[in-house]
Design a protein around this motif. Structure first.
Motif, PDB file in Angstrom:
ATOM      1  N   ILE A   1     -14.271   9.575  -3.079  1.00 38.96           N
ATOM      2  CA  ILE A   1     -13.105   9.042  -3.793  1.00 38.96           C
ATOM      3  C   ILE A   1     -13.403   8.765  -5.269  1.00 38.96           C
ATOM      4  O   ILE A   1     -12.583   9.082  -6.144  1.00 38.96           O
ATOM      5  CB  ILE A   1     -12.595   7.752  -3.103  1.00 38.96           C
TER       6      ILE A   1
ATOM      7  N   CYS B   1     -14.587   4.977   3.029  1.00 39.45           N
ATOM      8  CA  CYS B   1     -13.677   6.013   3.554  1.00 39.45           C
ATOM      9  C   CYS B   1     -14.201   6.621   4.864  1.00 39.45           C
ATOM     10  O   CYS B   1     -15.266   7.248   4.885  1.00 39.45           O
ATOM     11  CB  CYS B   1     -13.481   7.125   2.521  1.00 39.45           C
ATOM     12  N   PRO B   2     -13.474   6.492   5.959  1.00 41.56           N
ATOM     13  CA  PRO B   2     -13.942   7.049   7.232  1.00 41.56           C
ATOM     14  C   PRO B   2     -13.854   8.566   7.280  1.00 41.56           C
ATOM     15  O   PRO B   2     -14.388   9.186   8.200  1.00 41.56           O
ATOM     16  CB  PRO B   2     -12.985   6.417   8.256  1.00 41.56           C
ATOM     17  N   ARG B   3     -13.205   9.186   6.302  1.00 43.05           N
ATOM     18  CA  ARG B   3     -13.083  10.647   6.269  1.00 43.05           C
ATOM     19  C   ARG B   3     -14.099  11.279   5.323  1.00 43.05           C
ATOM     20  O   ARG B   3     -14.047  12.487   5.095  1.00 43.05           O
ATOM     21  CB  ARG B   3     -11.660  11.043   5.841  1.00 43.05           C
TER      22      ARG B   3
ATOM     23  N   VAL C   1      -6.094   9.401  -4.610  1.00 38.59           N
ATOM     24  CA  VAL C   1      -6.541  10.508  -3.743  1.00 38.59           C
ATOM     25  C   VAL C   1      -5.358  11.407  -3.386  1.00 38.59           C
ATOM     26  O   VAL C   1      -5.438  12.648  -3.448  1.00 38.59           O
ATOM     27  CB  VAL C   1      -7.206   9.944  -2.456  1.00 38.59           C
TER      28      VAL C   1
ATOM     29  N   ILE D   1     -14.317  11.181   2.117  1.00 36.16           N
ATOM     30  CA  ILE D   1     -13.762  11.719   0.869  1.00 36.16           C
ATOM     31  C   ILE D   1     -14.529  11.098  -0.311  1.00 36.16           C
ATOM     32  O   ILE D   1     -14.689   9.880  -0.360  1.00 36.16           O
ATOM     33  CB  ILE D   1     -12.251  11.398   0.762  1.00 36.16           C
TER      34      ILE D   1
ATOM     35  N   PHE E   1       0.848  -1.205   0.000  1.00 40.35           N
ATOM     36  CA  PHE E   1       0.000   0.000   0.000  1.00 40.35           C
ATOM     37  C   PHE E   1       0.881   1.252   0.000  1.00 40.35           C
ATOM     38  O   PHE E   1       0.673   2.182  -0.788  1.00 40.35           O
ATOM     39  CB  PHE E   1      -0.901  -0.046   1.244  1.00 40.35           C
TER      40      PHE E   1
ATOM     41  N   CYS F   1      -7.171  12.743   3.855  1.00 39.40           N
ATOM     42  CA  CYS F   1      -6.813  11.314   3.912  1.00 39.40           C
ATOM     43  C   CYS F   1      -5.893  11.033   5.106  1.00 39.40           C
ATOM     44  O   CYS F   1      -4.952  11.769   5.369  1.00 39.40           O
ATOM     45  CB  CYS F   1      -6.122  10.906   2.619  1.00 39.40           C
ATOM     46  N   ILE F   2      -6.183   9.919   5.803  1.00 40.66           N
ATOM     47  CA  ILE F   2      -5.335   9.512   6.932  1.00 40.66           C
ATOM     48  C   ILE F   2      -4.588   8.204   6.624  1.00 40.66           C
ATOM     49  O   ILE F   2      -4.061   7.559   7.533  1.00 40.66           O
ATOM     50  CB  ILE F   2      -6.151   9.364   8.236  1.00 40.66           C
ATOM     51  N   LEU F   3      -4.589   7.801   5.342  1.00 45.81           N
ATOM     52  CA  LEU F   3      -3.815   6.630   4.894  1.00 45.81           C
ATOM     53  C   LEU F   3      -4.173   5.357   5.679  1.00 45.81           C
ATOM     54  O   LEU F   3      -3.290   4.591   6.064  1.00 45.81           O
ATOM     55  CB  LEU F   3      -2.304   6.921   4.994  1.00 45.81           C
ATOM     56  N   CYS F   4      -5.465   5.158   5.871  1.00 47.75           N
ATOM     57  CA  CYS F   4      -5.894   3.968   6.630  1.00 47.75           C
ATOM     58  C   CYS F   4      -5.981   2.732   5.762  1.00 47.75           C
ATOM     59  O   CYS F   4      -6.062   1.613   6.275  1.00 47.75           O
ATOM     60  CB  CYS F   4      -7.245   4.244   7.281  1.00 47.75           C
ATOM     61  N   ALA F   5      -6.055   2.889   4.439  1.00 46.92           N
ATOM     62  CA  ALA F   5      -6.135   1.791   3.459  1.00 46.92           C
ATOM     63  C   ALA F   5      -7.522   1.147   3.376  1.00 46.92           C
ATOM     64  O   ALA F   5      -7.689   0.146   2.674  1.00 46.92           O
ATOM     65  CB  ALA F   5      -5.080   0.710   3.713  1.00 46.92           C
ATOM     66  N   ALA F   6      -8.520   1.712   4.063  1.00 45.93           N
ATOM     67  CA  ALA F   6      -9.868   1.128   3.975  1.00 45.93           C
ATOM     68  C   ALA F   6     -10.388   1.143   2.538  1.00 45.93           C
ATOM     69  O   ALA F   6     -11.111   0.232   2.121  1.00 45.93           O
ATOM     70  CB  ALA F   6     -10.824   1.890   4.893  1.00 45.93           C
ATOM     71  N   CYS F   7     -10.023   2.170   1.779  1.00 48.96           N
ATOM     72  CA  CYS F   7     -10.525   2.282   0.400  1.00 48.96           C
ATOM     73  C   CYS F   7      -9.878   1.246  -0.512  1.00 48.96           C
ATOM     74  O   CYS F   7     -10.553   0.435  -1.156  1.00 48.96           O
ATOM     75  CB  CYS F   7     -10.288   3.684  -0.137  1.00 48.96           C
TER      76      CYS F   7
ATOM     77  N   ALA G   1      -6.382   5.013  -2.762  1.00 48.59           N
ATOM     78  CA  ALA G   1      -5.696   5.905  -1.800  1.00 48.59           C
ATOM     79  C   ALA G   1      -4.559   6.655  -2.481  1.00 48.59           C
ATOM     80  O   ALA G   1      -4.348   7.852  -2.231  1.00 48.59           O
ATOM     81  CB  ALA G   1      -5.168   5.102  -0.617  1.00 48.59           C
TER      82      ALA G   1
HETATM   83 FE1  SF4 Z   1      -7.486   7.931   2.795  1.00 45.67          FE
HETATM   84 FE2  SF4 Z   1     -10.151   7.556   2.936  1.00 45.67          FE
HETATM   85 FE3  SF4 Z   1      -8.595   5.823   1.627  1.00 45.67          FE
HETATM   86 FE4  SF4 Z   1      -8.479   5.933   4.293  1.00 45.67          FE
HETATM   87  S1  SF4 Z   1     -10.244   5.307   3.042  1.00 45.67           S
HETATM   88  S2  SF4 Z   1      -6.736   5.798   2.834  1.00 45.67           S
HETATM   89  S3  SF4 Z   1      -8.798   8.126   4.608  1.00 45.67           S
HETATM   90  S4  SF4 Z   1      -8.932   7.989   1.074  1.00 45.67           S
END
Ligand code: SF4
Ligand code: F3S
Ligand code: FES
Length: 232
Positions: free
Chosen positions: A216, A210-212, A170, A214, A106, A144-150, A167
């Motif tokens: 995407i 995305c928890p933020r 983004v 965004i 990632f 973005c907090i780089l959580c990798a959920a997306c 990610a």
């Molecule tokens: Fe960034 Fe949202 Fe993807 Fe998390 S899910 S990495 S916050 S764009």
């Protein structure tokens, strides 16, 4: 509230393959999944392994699949999930132990898009000014907090781990649409690769995960249009 939490466990030193372990617990409905994992680790099974740091939705380290959807364990309340909860590691990245996945693939994609400000002009005496309208163009993607959920909820990434993933797109968007930055051509070249943004099939899983908040998929479409405008 009585709940059952099933956790997908895997210890590479002991297990040939992952297995489910069920814990039955008495918890307050307002507790978060992270609180329940902590309770299990601190009171029932110290070998349970997961990442967490801030516990307030900022660091992005505790993304995992909860009841089939990628979420941050520190942001989701037990009462919003019901009394049967399943917790699994993110999909598409190698599992190192229990809920911890190897994030290096990632971050390789993240590093590839040059996620930093590029401008070789001599700095002005004060800040590099930008209009309110220009700043608004990339406001969403600064979150973005780089959580990798997306990326790990994307069906294209599940079948092709070399897809650069939402990610990275983004974070490329954050600089490509910054009027002060001069590295866009290089970033767009990276995204135009065979495993770049054209692999996106508009599945929307990333936007939902995305928890933020965004948007995407919209961000990916804007970046595709920019590539076409630039005739790359
Ligand atoms: Fe960034 Fe949202 Fe993807 Fe998390 S899910 S990495 S916050 S764009
Ligand atoms: Fe995947 Fe999101 Fe595109 S889920 S296919 S990157 S819209
Ligand atoms: Fe930092 Fe959840 S622990 S985002």
């Amino acid at each position: 509230m009585q709940i059952s939490m099933k956790i997908r466990r895997y210890d590479p030193e002991k297990d040939a393959r992952p297995h489910w372990q069920e814990f039955n617990l008495d918890v307050a409905p307002t507790e978060r999944v992270l609180d329940v994992l902590n309770q299990i680790k601190w009171e029932l099974d110290g070998s349970l392994t997961y990442r967490r740091s801030c516990a307030h939705g900022i660091c992005g380290s505790d993304a995992m699949m909860i009841n089939g959807m990628n979420r941050l364990a520190c942001k989701i309340l037990v009462k919003d999930l019901g009394d049967k909860i399943t917790v699994e590691p993110l999909r598409g990245l190698p599992v190192l132990k229990d809920l911890i996945v190897d994030m290096e693939p990632f971050f390789d994609s993240y590093r590839a898009i040059l996620p930093y400000f590029i401008n070789d002009d001599p700095p002005p005496p004060r800040e590099r000014l930008q209009s309110v309208e220009d700043r608004a163009r990339f406001d969403d993607t600064t979150k973005c907090i780089l959580c990798a959920a997306c990326t790990t909820s994307c069906p294209v990434f599940w079948t092709n781990g070399r897809y650069i993933g939402p990610a990275a797109i983004v974070n490329a968007h954050r600089f490509i649409f910054d009027s002060r930055d001069e590295g866009s051509a290089e970033r767009l070249r990276v995204l135009n690769d065979a495993n770049g943004l054209w692999r996106c099939r508009t599945a929307y899983n990333c936007t939902e995960a995305c928890p933020r908040g965004i948007p995407i998929t919209k961000v990916i479409e804007e970046t595709k249009r920019e590539l076409i405008w630039q005739r790359m």
